[in-house]
Scaffold this active site. Structure first.
Site, short mmCIF file in Angstrom:
data_model
loop_
_atom_site.label_atom_id
_atom_site.label_comp_id
_atom_site.label_asym_id
_atom_site.label_seq_id
_atom_site.Cartn_x
_atom_site.Cartn_y
_atom_site.Cartn_z
N ARG A 148 8.01 -33.80 10.05
CA ARG A 148 6.65 -33.61 10.61
C ARG A 148 6.06 -32.14 10.49
O ARG A 148 4.87 -32.17 10.56
CB ARG A 148 7.31 -33.56 12.25
N HIS A 149 6.45 -31.36 9.97
CA HIS A 149 5.93 -30.10 9.43
C HIS A 149 4.70 -30.27 8.41
O HIS A 149 3.91 -29.59 8.50
CB HIS A 149 7.01 -28.86 9.10
N GLY B 72 -2.22 -6.06 8.30
CA GLY B 72 -3.43 -5.81 7.54
C GLY B 72 -3.10 -6.65 6.13
O GLY B 72 -4.23 -7.53 5.62
N MET B 73 -1.90 -6.84 5.65
CA MET B 73 -1.93 -7.52 4.37
C MET B 73 -1.70 -9.18 4.87
O MET B 73 -2.42 -9.59 3.97
CB MET B 73 -0.25 -7.32 4.04
N ASP C 287 1.05 -1.01 -0.14
CA ASP C 287 0.03 -0.03 -0.12
C ASP C 287 0.65 1.19 0.06
O ASP C 287 2.08 0.89 -0.25
CB ASP C 287 -1.04 -0.04 1.23
N HIS C 288 0.22 2.36 0.26
CA HIS C 288 1.19 3.63 0.24
C HIS C 288 2.08 3.68 1.32
O HIS C 288 3.13 4.11 1.24
CB HIS C 288 0.04 4.68 0.29
N THR D 288 2.29 -1.76 9.04
CA THR D 288 2.86 -3.16 9.90
C THR D 288 2.99 -4.39 9.53
O THR D 288 3.39 -5.43 9.95
CB THR D 288 1.63 -3.16 11.17
N GLY D 289 2.27 -4.64 8.17
CA GLY D 289 2.26 -6.07 7.70
C GLY D 289 1.02 -6.74 8.24
O GLY D 289 0.75 -7.87 7.73
N CYS E 67 3.01 -3.53 4.18
CA CYS E 67 2.02 -2.14 4.39
C CYS E 67 2.86 -1.73 5.77
O CYS E 67 4.24 -1.71 5.90
CB CYS E 67 0.79 -2.66 4.67
N HIS F 187 8.95 -24.19 8.48
CA HIS F 187 7.93 -25.01 9.36
C HIS F 187 6.68 -24.92 8.76
O HIS F 187 5.86 -25.85 8.68
CB HIS F 187 7.98 -24.48 10.74
C1 RB5 Z 1 -2.14 2.46 6.49
O1 RB5 Z 1 -2.08 3.82 7.28
C2 RB5 Z 1 -1.79 1.28 7.44
O2 RB5 Z 1 -3.14 0.98 8.09
C3 RB5 Z 1 -1.64 -0.03 6.64
O3 RB5 Z 1 -0.36 0.11 5.95
C4 RB5 Z 1 -1.22 -1.28 7.40
O4 RB5 Z 1 -0.44 -0.90 8.59
C5 RB5 Z 1 -2.30 -2.02 7.73
O5 RB5 Z 1 -2.29 -3.25 8.40
#
Ligand code: RB5
Length: 150
Positions: free
Chosen positions: A132-133, A70-71, A8-9, A67-68, A65, A98
């Protein structure tokens, strides 16, 4: 390796670095956006990259993104996707050995750019350990069949 990449942005700058590194290493990169720092909705990109992997058009997916989180949540809704949110080299290696993760999610606001590049490299270079994995990953597939994906 065929790698679908998206952000994303918030992840745009880091994604550009990832694309450049992968191309320099000879990977076949499919950049699925974002194509600027203009605001976009991360689920749209996560679904595009994940569907590409699920259809077998890419061997792995990389999502960035802020934090990673939402993705990774979105990618794991797509049938056949095992997305792992990784924040260091240990988790990147474990996600492959794993969990046989086929999509990597990272956070540009939580993980330094140089670390993201290291994480991506390890994620692509590490083989699934099997053994096992394999039975555990099989149980993930059974869970998906029972509870459904999109
Ligand atoms: C965008 O502001 C932020 O919400 C997105 O990049 C991400 O962190 C969502 O999980």
């Amino acid at each position: 390796m065929r790698v679908a990449v998206g952000s994303d942005h918030a992840g745009y700058d880091a994604k550009q670095e990832v694309v450049q590194m992968l191309e320099e290493h000879g990977h076949e990169v499919r950049d699925m956006g974002a194509y600027s720092r203009e605001s976009v909705d991360y689920p749209d990109i996560a679904v595009a990259v994940s569907e590409c992997v699920a259809r077998g058009e890419a061997d792995r997916g990389i999502l960035v993104c802020g934090t990673g989180i939402g993705m990774s949540i979105t990618a794991n809704k797509v049938r056949g996707i095992r997305a792992a949110l990784c924040y260091d080299e240990f988790t990147a290696r474990a996600a492959r050995e794993h969990n046989d993760a086929n999509v990597l999610a990272v956070g540009s606001r939580t993980t330094a750019a140089y670390a993201i590049l290291r994480i991506v490299g390890i994620f692509l270079d590490t083989q699934f350990a099997g053994g096992r994995h394999a039975a555990r990953v099989q149980k993930i597939a059974e869970c998906e069949r029972k509870h459904g994906g999109c």
